[in-house]
Design an enzyme around this catalytic site. Structure first.
Site, PDB file in Angstrom:
ATOM      1  CG  LEU A 165       8.028  -1.266  11.979  1.00  0.00           C
ATOM      2  CD1 LEU A 165       8.291  -0.280  13.085  1.00  0.00           C
ATOM      3  CD2 LEU A 165       6.935  -0.770  11.057  1.00  0.00           C
TER       4      LEU A 165
ATOM      5  CB  SER B 202       5.992 -16.214   5.771  1.00  0.00           C
ATOM      6  OG  SER B 202       5.269 -16.105   6.978  1.00  0.00           O
TER       7      SER B 202
ATOM      8  CE  LYS C 144       0.163  -7.522   5.554  1.00  0.00           C
ATOM      9  NZ  LYS C 144       0.939  -6.689   6.474  1.00  0.00           N
TER      10      LYS C 144
ATOM     11  CB  ALA D  77       3.704   7.235   4.053  1.00  0.00           C
ATOM     12  N   GLY D  78       4.011   3.566   4.051  1.00  0.00           N
ATOM     13  CA  GLY D  78       3.445   2.369   3.424  1.00  0.00           C
ATOM     14  C   GLY D  78       2.510   1.648   4.378  1.00  0.00           C
ATOM     15  N   GLY D  79       2.303   0.360   4.118  1.00  0.00           N
ATOM     16  CA  GLY D  79       1.355  -0.419   4.912  1.00  0.00           C
ATOM     17  C   GLY D  79       1.729  -0.483   6.378  1.00  0.00           C
TER      18      GLY D  79
HETATM   19  P1  NAP Z   1       5.577  -0.838   1.806  1.00  0.00           P
HETATM   20  O1  NAP Z   1       4.117  -0.657   1.993  1.00  0.00           O
HETATM   21  O2  NAP Z   1       6.097  -1.342   0.496  1.00  0.00           O
HETATM   22  O3  NAP Z   1       6.291   0.572   2.112  1.00  0.00           O
HETATM   23  C1  NAP Z   1       7.664   0.754   1.909  1.00  0.00           C
HETATM   24  C2  NAP Z   1       8.083   2.100   2.471  1.00  0.00           C
HETATM   25  O4  NAP Z   1       9.501   2.254   2.295  1.00  0.00           O
HETATM   26  C3  NAP Z   1       7.425   3.292   1.751  1.00  0.00           C
HETATM   27  O5  NAP Z   1       7.250   4.324   2.678  1.00  0.00           O
HETATM   28  C4  NAP Z   1       8.488   3.639   0.710  1.00  0.00           C
HETATM   29  O6  NAP Z   1       8.426   4.977   0.267  1.00  0.00           O
HETATM   30  C5  NAP Z   1       9.756   3.433   1.488  1.00  0.00           C
HETATM   31  N1  NAP Z   1      10.898   3.206   0.614  1.00  0.00           N
HETATM   32  C6  NAP Z   1      11.171   2.078  -0.084  1.00  0.00           C
HETATM   33  N2  NAP Z   1      12.319   2.253  -0.811  1.00  0.00           N
HETATM   34  C7  NAP Z   1      12.756   3.512  -0.553  1.00  0.00           C
HETATM   35  C8  NAP Z   1      13.870   4.286  -0.988  1.00  0.00           C
HETATM   36  N3  NAP Z   1      14.780   3.785  -1.841  1.00  0.00           N
HETATM   37  N4  NAP Z   1      14.017   5.530  -0.492  1.00  0.00           N
HETATM   38  C9  NAP Z   1      13.104   6.054   0.378  1.00  0.00           C
HETATM   39  N5  NAP Z   1      12.016   5.368   0.820  1.00  0.00           N
HETATM   40  C10 NAP Z   1      11.851   4.113   0.362  1.00  0.00           C
HETATM   41  O7  NAP Z   1       6.178  -1.813   2.889  1.00  0.00           O
HETATM   42  P2  NAP Z   1       5.669  -2.060   4.395  1.00  0.00           P
HETATM   43  O8  NAP Z   1       4.784  -3.242   4.419  1.00  0.00           O
HETATM   44  O9  NAP Z   1       5.157  -0.761   4.903  1.00  0.00           O
HETATM   45  O10 NAP Z   1       7.024  -2.484   5.130  1.00  0.00           O
HETATM   46  C11 NAP Z   1       8.038  -1.539   5.423  1.00  0.00           C
HETATM   47  C12 NAP Z   1       9.118  -2.167   6.272  1.00  0.00           C
HETATM   48  O11 NAP Z   1       8.567  -2.554   7.534  1.00  0.00           O
HETATM   49  C13 NAP Z   1       9.733  -3.458   5.686  1.00  0.00           C
HETATM   50  O12 NAP Z   1      11.104  -3.471   5.982  1.00  0.00           O
HETATM   51  C14 NAP Z   1       9.022  -4.567   6.422  1.00  0.00           C
HETATM   52  O13 NAP Z   1       9.806  -5.748   6.527  1.00  0.00           O
HETATM   53  C15 NAP Z   1       8.864  -3.920   7.792  1.00  0.00           C
HETATM   54  N6  NAP Z   1       7.738  -4.496   8.541  1.00  0.00           N
HETATM   55  C16 NAP Z   1       8.020  -5.058   9.734  1.00  0.00           C
HETATM   56  C17 NAP Z   1       6.997  -5.597  10.485  1.00  0.00           C
HETATM   57  C18 NAP Z   1       7.338  -6.219  11.805  1.00  0.00           C
HETATM   58  O14 NAP Z   1       6.505  -6.960  12.339  1.00  0.00           O
HETATM   59  N7  NAP Z   1       8.500  -5.928  12.362  1.00  0.00           N
HETATM   60  C19 NAP Z   1       5.685  -5.577  10.020  1.00  0.00           C
HETATM   61  C20 NAP Z   1       5.421  -4.976   8.792  1.00  0.00           C
HETATM   62  C21 NAP Z   1       6.475  -4.441   8.055  1.00  0.00           C
HETATM   63  P3  NAP Z   1       7.496   5.351  -1.002  1.00  0.00           P
HETATM   64  O15 NAP Z   1       6.113   5.507  -0.462  1.00  0.00           O
HETATM   65  O16 NAP Z   1       8.071   6.619  -1.514  1.00  0.00           O
HETATM   66  O17 NAP Z   1       7.615   4.216  -1.987  1.00  0.00           O
END
Ligand code: NAP
Length: 279
Positions: A216, A14, A65, A128-130
């Site tokens: 992101l 973090s 969360k 479509a994650g968090g």
């Molecule tokens: P999450 O809830 O685990 O969601 C991950 C997403 O990535 C899902 O849509 C997942 O698809 C997809 N994914 C993972 N591996 C994949 C693959 N091999 N092929 C296709 N799709 C894949 O994670 P999150 O919290 O949403 O975070 C997602 C990203 O955003 C991360 O890189 C995180 O660091 C970034 N983020 C950035 C900020 C910021 O402040 N900049 C804030 C939050 C998050 P499925 O649904 O099919 O598993």
């Protein structure tokens, strides 16, 4: 002493302590922001003791969360829509929870485009994650007319349509590159392209060069998607700005000062992510 913290499991990655401790020093506030590893079985105990602890509140990161949303006394409308909290603060002996990812995303977007230009337009979101949930909620509020969502697991896109309504159009993952035609904003909210994760495989040929691209992912700072988008003339922004802006409201809720996201802070966190980063 004023204190706040971030809790997660694991938590060593973090950057929140770097951001909040920078602001505490910058605004001459006596205080400290800690990083606390809290395993899932200890979350409920930690939150029940928080109102009588030395902490004014905390940030919540993975995997807590959703459970934290259910454990706090009160949540606001944004948190209720998303079913998660990332920021908890104390008021009158109670724990209140909110989610600041959506406003962080929007604040970062304003650095590269006028939000009014997005009204009545079409966006494409990968993932479509968090994080996608927060982004889609923010885009709905900005008045876009269609948000196409391409996700590997289409059931999760369908779930977003149930939450946000028929302006959400689920797209097969295989059709993601085609979906970029007639798009004004393209957001990658998958973890693809992140250090240690597979690359994001996408063909940008159909994406209008007038479209804004937001990735992101913030590690690496310059993702292959950003590099490709910028090289063909799109305006593009990475995840670092969102990371910094999502922290603003928590700091204000705990310490009473609304902090500014500055280039100095950006450079500090950028160097932590990539030691060879030059401002
Ligand atoms: P999450 O809830 O685990 O969601 C991950 C997403 O990535 C899902 O849509 C997942 O698809 C997809 N994914 C993972 N591996 C994949 C693959 N091999 N092929 C296709 N799709 C894949 O994670 P999150 O919290 O949403 O975070 C997602 C990203 O955003 C991360 O890189 C995180 O660091 C970034 N983020 C950035 C900020 C910021 O402040 N900049 C804030 C939050 C998050 P499925 O649904 O099919 O598993």
């Amino acid at each position: 002493m004023n204190r706040a913290c971030v809790i997660g499991w694991p938590i060593s990655h973090s950057r929140s302590p770097l951001i909040h401790n920078y602001w505490l020093e910058r605004y001459s506030i006596q205080g400290r922001y800690d990083r606390l590893p809290i395993e899932p079985s200890k979350l409920s105990g930690f939150l029940s003791e928080l109102p009588s602890s030395e902490y004014l509140g905390c940030n919540i990161t993975l995997p807590h969360k959703e459970r934290a949303f259910r454990l706090v006394d009160q949540t606001d409308e944004i948190a209720q829509r998303l079913g998660v909290v990332n920021t908890i603060y104390r008021r009158g002996g109670k724990l209140l929870g909110t989610s600041t990812d959506g406003e962080g995303f929007v604040a970062n977007l304003t650095a590269v485009t006028a939000l009014s230009k997005l009204k009545n337009q079409r966006a494409v979101v990968f993932g479509a994650g968090g994080a996608a949930m927060a982004v889609v909620g923010a885009l709905v509020d900005l008045g876009l007319t269609e948000i196409a969502i391409a996700n590997r697991t289409i059931e999760r896109s369908n779930q977003l349509r149930k939450i946000f309504g028929k302006m959400i159009v689920p797209i097969e993952w295989a059709d993601r590159s085609e979906a970029l035609a007639e798009c004004h904003l393209f957001v990658n909210s998958t973890s693809l392209g992140m250090t240690g994760q597979p690359a994001l495989n996408v063909n940008l040929a159909r994406l209008p060069t007038s479209a804004v691209v937001a990735d992101l992912v913030y590690s690496p700072l310059q993702t292959p998607l950003l590099v490709a988008a910028l090289s063909r003339g799109n305006v593009a922004t990475g995840g670092m700005g969102m990371l910094l802006h999502q922290a603003v409201r928590g700091f204000e809720l705990w310490f009473g000062t609304r902090p500014k996201v500055t280039k100095e802070l950006y450079d500090l966190v950028a160097r932590d992510i990539n030691p060879s980063y030059l401002s």
